[in-house]
Design a protein around this motif. Structure first.
Motif, mmCIF file in Angstrom:
data_model
loop_
_atom_site.group_PDB
_atom_site.id
_atom_site.type_symbol
_atom_site.label_atom_id
_atom_site.label_comp_id
_atom_site.label_asym_id
_atom_site.label_seq_id
_atom_site.Cartn_x
_atom_site.Cartn_y
_atom_site.Cartn_z
ATOM 1 N N VAL A 144 0.833 -1.207 0.000
ATOM 2 C CA VAL A 144 0.000 0.000 0.000
ATOM 3 C C VAL A 144 0.867 1.257 0.000
ATOM 4 O O VAL A 144 0.602 2.212 -0.745
ATOM 5 C CB VAL A 144 -0.941 -0.018 1.226
ATOM 6 C CG1 VAL A 144 -1.622 1.341 1.406
ATOM 7 C CG2 VAL A 144 -1.988 -1.120 1.070
ATOM 8 N N ARG A 145 1.911 1.263 0.802
ATOM 9 C CA ARG A 145 2.770 2.445 0.890
ATOM 10 C C ARG A 145 3.412 2.773 -0.455
ATOM 11 O O ARG A 145 3.505 3.943 -0.841
ATOM 12 C CB ARG A 145 3.855 2.238 1.951
ATOM 13 C CG ARG A 145 4.725 3.494 2.173
ATOM 14 C CD ARG A 145 5.681 3.324 3.330
ATOM 15 N NE ARG A 145 6.668 2.290 3.082
ATOM 16 C CZ ARG A 145 6.706 1.131 3.719
ATOM 17 N NH1 ARG A 145 5.790 0.862 4.643
ATOM 18 N NH2 ARG A 145 7.635 0.239 3.452
ATOM 19 N N ALA A 146 3.835 1.743 -1.193
ATOM 20 C CA ALA A 146 4.452 1.984 -2.496
ATOM 21 C C ALA A 146 3.468 2.655 -3.449
ATOM 22 O O ALA A 146 3.827 3.587 -4.184
ATOM 23 C CB ALA A 146 4.954 0.666 -3.082
ATOM 24 N N LEU A 147 2.210 2.207 -3.444
ATOM 25 C CA LEU A 147 1.208 2.818 -4.318
ATOM 26 C C LEU A 147 0.899 4.245 -3.893
ATOM 27 O O LEU A 147 0.729 5.134 -4.745
ATOM 28 C CB LEU A 147 -0.061 1.968 -4.327
ATOM 29 C CG LEU A 147 0.059 0.601 -5.014
ATOM 30 C CD1 LEU A 147 -1.198 -0.231 -4.796
ATOM 31 C CD2 LEU A 147 0.348 0.748 -6.505
ATOM 32 N N TYR A 148 0.824 4.496 -2.573
ATOM 33 C CA TYR A 148 0.588 5.860 -2.098
ATOM 34 C C TYR A 148 1.704 6.799 -2.543
ATOM 35 O O TYR A 148 1.456 7.901 -3.047
ATOM 36 C CB TYR A 148 0.488 5.883 -0.576
ATOM 37 C CG TYR A 148 -0.825 5.377 -0.019
ATOM 38 C CD1 TYR A 148 -1.968 5.302 -0.806
ATOM 39 C CD2 TYR A 148 -0.923 4.968 1.312
ATOM 40 C CE1 TYR A 148 -3.165 4.837 -0.291
ATOM 41 C CE2 TYR A 148 -2.121 4.504 1.845
ATOM 42 C CZ TYR A 148 -3.237 4.443 1.028
ATOM 43 O OH TYR A 148 -4.426 3.993 1.554
#
Length: 424
Positions: free
Chosen positions: A378-382
């Motif tokens: 999730v953090r990578a996409l954010y």
């Protein structure tokens, strides 16, 4: 080349095509256009020609005798040269009183100089279909010779939706909410996931044996024999290491070290040639890093196989690799392999797939039940969305489904079988 042999082949194929039982694929051909169909062996290029012929006959537009079909892998005609291709038209004219046929030329890449004959056919206003199993048929030189007279189309093995149709599974409008049909889809997908979309395997018990036979045909015939490779052990090892490296960016330097460490002494240029040969015959394909320069994109990239069946032929218990591979195949089938279509992203963060034209980023993870894994994906996409303003984001899993909202971004977590049916 003896005319009687050509005439026998023409007549035989007309009879055979009239009797072939097809599972029709959702294909469309312009009635006045000529086509070059390319793709991996046994993907269904010939069957698309058969389907076109049968459809035209069914509509009453032609008869089977109006069609001139030649497969250049027929051993009786394997020695024909480009200068003799005109005999095909002469033989047909003698058989059918100078009638003008529809022309279907299968695996014509075996004939050096075929493109000049193909251009002459188009200039003479024949309707022509051509197939081949080598991406060099899409090269700039051949495209220049054909001069825009043909539409180039890549053919892939069956999609999951086509696989279900083959097995006579027709999805209702809200199939995913009906337990019985949902379970049937998941059951069918498990086989498709591991053995891929080659239609000839669908009814076989020993699918792996057939897939291995196909791989050997591609490796020995289309790569090693055609390119006169002496060090067959090195290219076999390279193919195995590419399969083991799916999901990971690989540089030519690293691959060269792996091959040399096995005792195979090859040069960097030879390694680059081997990788090109594998791509040419549609065994593998590359996806570049979006952040690399154009010059770097071929030397460091992710490499995938054109079908999960071929990839699983090398591996055991490789579900995570198969999951990312099947997503990669689906993306290049939809968007193409041009360098500005499908990427991965690796610059401070890692994102499995990025499609700039769609503003779409995709992570692939077998499961995100683990909080640490979920946070990483999730953090990578954010972070990527903060830079590129993403419009659509997905995490594709084996069977998990939800929506994760935050940072003004909704991330759709979706099972791979559902994603394929929605987007294939």
């Amino acid at each position: 080349m003896e005319k009687r042999i050509i005439k026998a082949i023409i007549a035989e194929r007309q009879q055979e095509i009239s009797k072939i039982q097809l599972v029709e694929r959702p294909i469309y051909f312009e009635e006045q256009a000529n086509y070059v169909l390319v793709g991996i062996r046994r993907a269904g290029k010939s069957y698309q020609m058969y389907q076109d012929i049968q459809n035209l006959v069914r509509l009453g537009k032609v008869t089977f005798e109006d069609c001139l079909y030649i497969n250049f892998e027929d051993e009786r005609i394997s020695s024909i040269e480009a200068s003799e291709l005109g005999l095909l038209l002469e033989c047909y004219a003698e058989m059918y009183d100078n009638r003008k046929p529809l022309i279907y030329l299968d695996e014509i890449q075996n004939i050096d100089g075929w493109e000049k004959f193909a251009r002459r056919l188009a200039d003479s206003k024949y309707r022509v279909f051509i197939t081949g199993s080598n991406a060099r048929m899409l090269s700039r030189d051949i495209a220049t010779t054909l001069g825009g007279r043909y539409i180039m189309r890549e053919v892939f093995p069956f999609s999951f939706a086509e696989y279900l149709t083959f097995h006579q599974i027709h999805l209702k409008a809200n199939w995913e909410f009906e337990p019985e049909q949902r379970l049937e889809v998941i059951k069918q997908f498990n086989t498709y996931f591991h053995f891929g979309g080659f239609a000839e395997t669908f009814s076989l018990i020993d699918k792996r044996e057939w897939i291995n036979s196909l791989y050997q045909k591609i490796l020995l015939g289309d790569i090693i024999a055609r390119n006169e490779i002496r060090n067959s052990a090195a290219i076999r090892l390279l193919a195995k290491k590419l399969a083991e490296s799916v999901m990971q960016p690989t540089t030519q330097t690293r691959l060269l070290h792996i091959v040399k460490s096995s005792g195979s002494g090859i040069s960097r240029n030879t390694l680059a040639d081997y990788l090109t040969y594998m791509n040419d015959v549609y065994l593998t394909f590359n996806i570049p890093n979006f952040t690399d320069s154009v010059a770097e994109r071929m030397s460091s990239c992710k490499r995938y196989f054109y079908d999960n069946g071929l990839l699983s032929n090398f591996l055991i218990n490789a579900e995570t690799k198969l999951l990312e591979n099947i997503v990669a195949v689906n993306l290049i089938e939809r968007y193409g392999k041009e360098e500005d279509r499908v990427f991965f992203y690796n610059k401070g963060i890692e994102v499995d797939f990025y499609i700039p034209d769609e503003g779409m980023a995709i992570q692939v993870s077998y499961s995100i039940d683990d909080p640490i894994t979920r946070e990483q994906e999730v953090r990578a996409l954010y972070k990527m969305s903060e830079v590129f303003g993403l419009k659509k984001t997905f995490i594709i899993t084996w069977d998990e489904e939800r929506t994760i909202s935050g940072n003004e971004l909704d991330i759709e977590v979706v099972p791979v079988w559902k994603w394929l049916l929605r987007y294939c």
